[in-house]
Design an enzyme around this catalytic site. Structure first.
Site, mmCIF file in Angstrom:
data_model
loop_
_atom_site.group_PDB
_atom_site.id
_atom_site.type_symbol
_atom_site.label_atom_id
_atom_site.label_comp_id
_atom_site.label_asym_id
_atom_site.label_seq_id
_atom_site.Cartn_x
_atom_site.Cartn_y
_atom_site.Cartn_z
ATOM 1 N N ARG A 100 43.445 38.121 38.272
ATOM 2 C CA ARG A 100 43.112 39.517 37.974
ATOM 3 C C ARG A 100 42.870 40.317 39.242
ATOM 4 N NH1 ARG A 100 39.436 42.281 39.540
ATOM 5 N NH2 ARG A 100 37.806 40.845 38.896
ATOM 6 N N LEU A 141 38.822 48.569 53.417
ATOM 7 C CA LEU A 141 37.641 49.432 53.471
ATOM 8 C C LEU A 141 36.439 48.672 54.013
ATOM 9 C CD1 LEU A 141 36.231 52.134 52.858
ATOM 10 C CD2 LEU A 141 35.745 51.241 50.558
ATOM 11 N N GLU A 143 33.922 46.375 55.980
ATOM 12 C CA GLU A 143 33.932 45.958 57.379
ATOM 13 C C GLU A 143 32.939 44.825 57.622
ATOM 14 O OE1 GLU A 143 35.608 50.047 59.385
ATOM 15 O OE2 GLU A 143 33.540 49.473 59.836
ATOM 16 N N GLY A 247 37.357 57.058 45.186
ATOM 17 C CA GLY A 247 38.197 57.302 44.013
ATOM 18 C C GLY A 247 39.022 56.085 43.648
ATOM 19 N N CYS A 248 39.520 55.376 44.673
ATOM 20 C CA CYS A 248 40.261 54.133 44.425
ATOM 21 C C CYS A 248 39.349 53.080 43.805
ATOM 22 C CB CYS A 248 40.838 53.592 45.731
ATOM 23 S SG CYS A 248 41.975 54.686 46.586
ATOM 24 N N ASP A 346 25.948 24.465 31.235
ATOM 25 C CA ASP A 346 24.812 23.662 30.799
ATOM 26 C C ASP A 346 25.131 22.908 29.512
ATOM 27 O OD1 ASP A 346 21.855 23.036 31.041
ATOM 28 O OD2 ASP A 346 21.883 23.968 29.066
ATOM 29 N N GLU A 373 33.158 45.398 45.286
ATOM 30 C CA GLU A 373 33.316 46.754 44.744
ATOM 31 C C GLU A 373 32.010 47.293 44.145
ATOM 32 O OE1 GLU A 373 36.998 47.504 42.705
ATOM 33 O OE2 GLU A 373 37.934 45.797 43.690
#
Length: 393
Positions: A100, A141, A143, A247-248, A346, A373
């Site tokens: 994903r 993006l 760092e 926005g991304c 578990d 993110e």
């Protein structure tokens, strides 16, 4: 108390949410579910063990229209709605978060900014090839010094004639070692801007990160920029400032709100089947109240998450979705899934620590998903800011 006259419900869809989907949405879900069952699940445990991404699946993923699925057909997209994209993420993550993540990065973090912020020439050049899986992208993006404060970005780009000179580094970049292009965000004298950096440009290098205990079936890399000369034609011209990368991230986070539901469903399914067949003290452990309480709580939390993302998807399709709503769903659904993975492990007992079963793999993967993110704390504070009107960051 049993009721012989009742209809049996789907244990992983107790509120019959599938009936609320359109025919097209159900078709998308079924198609991706079949791909996950037939192509991902037979190999993914071995890929996780070996720490490799299944590159052979990329052409098949592209053929199904899963890369840039929401974009217009003129750029290679399938023009699917937001709910369909969410279902794609859910079914792929039922297989593995790494699969994903690959699709999320390619679609939401690389193709989306080219479409939304790029020039027409950039759209035509890159998007059809990316939809076909012939060009892979990554999103630069985060760092090395920290990811939750993108405004403190150190990577910078200086104008030099018709070119830009980029220096800096990025860290924890999904698809970095696979990528043909990187969408790189850098500080300039005119604010933060985005650049399409191409592999092969002098001074641009990547290095894969190893010794991971999470997202092992995914490529995670560092990006290095040492006086990389990038033509102005590779700058994304239609956005400046943090609103570009943020926005991304909103687009990608939306997909992440759906993905962990798939992981949770996989864990509940495996735990419940095991509970029916594992005999202790002359009865299956699924006949005990302790185990049934755990399974019931898993089903409850999955149901709430399903209702949450369906409404979020409808809001997105109506153009009404707000970033705070995405934060609430990511926070809730990642926490839901990681807790379910641990409970399922578990129930499986000692067997649950091997990749013969999925909960330990999903649980380890979700340690990354709940972090990247926007950490859980970041999203909690986003919701808190919405409620109080006070920024506590």
């Amino acid at each position: 108390m049993a009721d012989s006259g009742r209809l049996n419900l789907n244990p992983v869809d107790l509120y019959d949410i599938r009936s609320m989907l359109s025919d097209d949405e159900r078709m998308v879900q079924d198609t991706v579910a079949r791909f996950t069952d037939e192509r991902v699940l037979p190999i993914i445990g071995d890929c996780f063990d070996k720490g490799v991404f299944p590159l052979d699946l990329i052409p098949e993923i592209a053929e199904l229209g899963l890369l840039g699925s929401s974009l217009p057909s003129q750029y290679g997209g399938a023009e699917m709605n937001a709910v369909s994209y969410g279902l794609i993420c859910q079914e792929l993550e039922r297989g593995d978060s790494g699969i994903r993540s690959f699709v999320s990065v390619q679609s939401s973090l690389c193709m989306y900014p080219i479409f939304a912020y790029g020039s027409e020439e950039q759209r035509v050049r890159w998007l059809p090839q990316m939809a076909q899986g012939k060009v892979i992208g990554c999103f630069g993006l985060t760092e090395p010094h920290g990811g939750s404060d993108p405004a403190n970005m150190k990577t910078h780009a200086k104008k030099d004639g018709d070119d830009w000179i980029i220096n800096g580094a990025k860290m924890w970049i999904t698809n970095g070692g696979l990528a043909h292009i990187a969408i790189v965000w850098a500080r300039t004298d005119d604010g933060i801007q985005g650049f399409i950096v191409e592999r092969g440009m002098k001074g641009f290098a990547t290095r894969d990160i190893h010794r991971k205990m999470s997202l092992r079936a995914s490529v995670t890399s560092e990006l290095f920029f040492d006086n990389v000369r990038v033509p102005d034609a590779n700058r994304l011209p239609n956005v400046k400032g943090l609103k570009g990368p943020l926005g991304c991230l909103t687009q990608a986070r939306y997909g992440i709100t759906w993905g962990p539901i798939g992981a949770a469903i996989a864990c509940l399914t495996e735990a419940s089947e095991y509970a029916k067949t594992r005999i202790l003290f002359n009865k299956p452990i699924g006949a005990t109240q302790a185990v049934q309480l755990k399974l019931a709580d898993m089903a409850r939390r999955i149901t709430l998450a399903q209702l949450l993302v369906l409404q979020l998807g409808r809001l997105k399709d109506a153009g009404k979705m707000q970033p705070t709503q995405v934060s609430l769903a990511k926070w809730n659904n990642c926490r839901m899934a990681i807790d379910i993975a641990r409970e399922a492990r578990d129930i499986l007992g000692a067997a649950g620590i091997t990749t013969e079963f999925c909960p330990i793999r999903h649980g380890l993967n979700l340690e990354s998903v709940i972090t990247y993110e926007g950490t859980e704390t970041v999203h909690q504070l986003v919701v808190g800011r919405e409620i109080t009107g006070i920024n506590a960051f």
